[in-house]
Design an enzyme around this catalytic site. Structure first.
Site, PDB file in Angstrom:
ATOM      1  N   ASP A  54       0.846  -1.199   0.000  1.00  0.00           N
ATOM      2  CA  ASP A  54       0.000   0.000   0.000  1.00  0.00           C
ATOM      3  C   ASP A  54       0.879   1.246   0.000  1.00  0.00           C
ATOM      4  O   ASP A  54       2.044   1.187  -0.411  1.00  0.00           O
ATOM      5  CB  ASP A  54      -0.917  -0.018   1.236  1.00  0.00           C
ATOM      6  N   HIS A  98      -3.464   5.968   3.437  1.00  0.00           N
ATOM      7  CA  HIS A  98      -4.276   4.831   3.007  1.00  0.00           C
ATOM      8  C   HIS A  98      -3.801   3.529   3.665  1.00  0.00           C
ATOM      9  O   HIS A  98      -4.593   2.763   4.235  1.00  0.00           O
ATOM     10  CB  HIS A  98      -4.216   4.728   1.478  1.00  0.00           C
ATOM     11  N   SER A 262     -11.496  -0.753  -0.530  1.00  0.00           N
ATOM     12  CA  SER A 262     -10.141  -0.808   0.009  1.00  0.00           C
ATOM     13  C   SER A 262     -10.144  -1.073   1.506  1.00  0.00           C
ATOM     14  O   SER A 262      -9.185  -1.654   2.043  1.00  0.00           O
ATOM     15  CB  SER A 262      -9.401   0.504  -0.265  1.00  0.00           C
TER      16      SER A 262
END
Length: 446
Positions: A54, A98, A262
């Site tokens: 990620d 994220h 996600s």
């Protein structure tokens, strides 16, 4: 050879600052919705490492203290390999936030400063940062990141990104991970539309979710209904919550709200960590089968946006494994979560012929011993009598003493008054009256 110079991967701008407290969510929290309190009684993910490819993971956050192992970052460069692997440097650990949110959903610890636990708080995270962003990375760089994350003992791999095209290097890296008994979990993507939700549209496949052997995860809202933007297709396996979820923020502390597939994918990856922790003998395919078979269906059946349904960690932990050669009736019973009724066993005698004979003779012998023990005193008394009926001499003496003890008053009266008078006509000398005896004794005295 001269070591290549480090590539500068510092953040162009500081990560978005998180709120001091987790934002409010609609309805119950994730712990309640996923039934994690019951699941944690069985497993918390101990001994399982989840690889996260990620934007990086900021392990300075209190909720991730001690959770993240040695991290790496992959940078796209213009060389023969097309990438370079190096170690990230603080504070530029996650510029977008994220990956930190994903890692927190997987394995965050509940502390006084961080009240949001992950689904598998006992697991560890192996972070591989794609420094240029997934959308800007080359296929070779993404493949290198997947290989790096899957190496070093990771049993589960979380890929919270969706590519619109199939890239050969990425496909090959995923295949290597699957062949290495790593369960690959990927987000289905957020390109869905109202037409797709109504079933009139045709959403394209996204990768790596659509690759063979990958567990593709869609998203539902807090009420369990499919999220409109979640991609649809028969390649979607199951779903988790992905609308306005409270997550950890990058920058060392704080919280924010996120939505999308996600953030549904890491919930499934963490549920897999729980299963692999409790059932270490299962391979990756068997773990995936448990997660799919135990999912709670949305709308009573399979949905192209949620697959088999919403992930159920407790159900996956406690599901009974089925055999491959079961009958159709047993398969149906298993599908209905009911154990098949076993046939009643035929009655069998407790003892076979030889055993019964032995037991009978043992009983006869035991009875003979008891009788002999009880009859021994009587035999000894009969022998003392010379085997004649009646009592022995000792017995007669005892009876005589007993008779005398029973008439104490008669003996005392005989001593005072003399023997009883004979009956009329008897020649016996009459007894001297007591009064005369007393008078004679008095006369002699005077």
């Amino acid at each position: 050879m001269k070591k290549p110079a480090r590539v500068d991967t510092s953040c162009r701008q500081a990560p978005e600052k998180g709120a001091a407290k987790p934002p409010a969510t609609k309805g119950a929290g994730l712990v309640e919705r996923l039934g994690l309190a019951q699941a944690w009684d069985l497993a918390q993910g101990e001994g399982v490492t989840v690889g996260v490819v990620d934007s990086g993971v900021d392990d300075r956050h209190p909720g991730l203290d001690g959770v993240v192992g040695t991290a790496a970052e992959v940078v796209t460069v213009r060389t023969k390999e097309g990438f370079r692997i190096q170690q990230p440097r603080s504070p530029d650990l996650d510029c977008e936030g994220h990956g930190t949110a994903v890692a927190g959903l997987i394995a965050a610890q509940r502390t006084a400063d961080s009240p949001l636990p992950g689904v598998a708080p006992g697991a560890r995270v192996r972070s591989v940062r794609v420094a240029d962003g997934v959308e800007n990375a080359s296929g070779e760089a993404l493949a290198a990141a997947i290989d790096r994350a899957a190496a070093g003992g990771a049993k589960i791999l979380n890929l919270s990104f969706a590519l619109p095209v199939d890239r050969a290097p990425v496909r090959a890296a995923v295949r290597r991970a699957v062949q290495g008994d790593v369960l690959v979990v990927a987000a289905a993507g957020n390109e869905g539309s109202a037409e797709d939700a109504a079933g009139s549209g045709s959403a394209p496949k996204t990768y790596p979710a659509a690759y063979k052997g990958v567990l593709a995860v869609g998203a539902v809202a807090a009420d369990g209904q499919p999220m409109q933007k979640s991609n649809r297709g028969d390649w979607v396996d199951l779903a988790a919550y992905g609308e306005e979820e409270a997550v950890l923020a990058s920058g060392g502390r704080g919280f924010r709200s996120e939505k999308g597939t996600s953030f549904a994918a890491p919930q499934v990856a963490a549920a897999a960590a729980l299963v692999r922790s409790r059932h270490p003998g299962l391979d990756a395919g068997e773990v995936a089968d448990r997660l799919v078979a135990s999912a709670a269906p949305v709308g009573g059946g399979r949905d192209p946006r949620t697959g088999a349904g919403v992930v159920d960690p407790f159900g996956a932990l406690t599901q009974l494994a089925g055999g491959e050669d079961r009958s159709d009736a047993e398969e149906h019973a298993s599908d209905q979560a009911v154990l098949p009724v076993q046939p009643v066993p035929e009655p069998h005698p407790l003892l076979e012929g030889g055993a019964r004979t032995a037991v009978v003779w043992s009983a006869v012998l035991l009875l003979a011993v008891v009788v002999s023990l009880l009859g021994a005193p009587a035999v000894r008394r009969a022998a003392r009598r010379g085997w004649r009926a009646g009592t022995t001499a000792a017995g007669r003496d005892e009876q005589h003493r007993h008779a005398r003890r029973e008439q104490p008053a008669a003996h005392a009266l005989e001593r005072l008054t003399g023997p009883p008078a004979p009956p009329p006509g008897s020649r016996s000398t009459p007894a001297t009256p007591l009064a005369q005896t007393v008078n004679r004794r008095t006369h002699r005295t005077s």
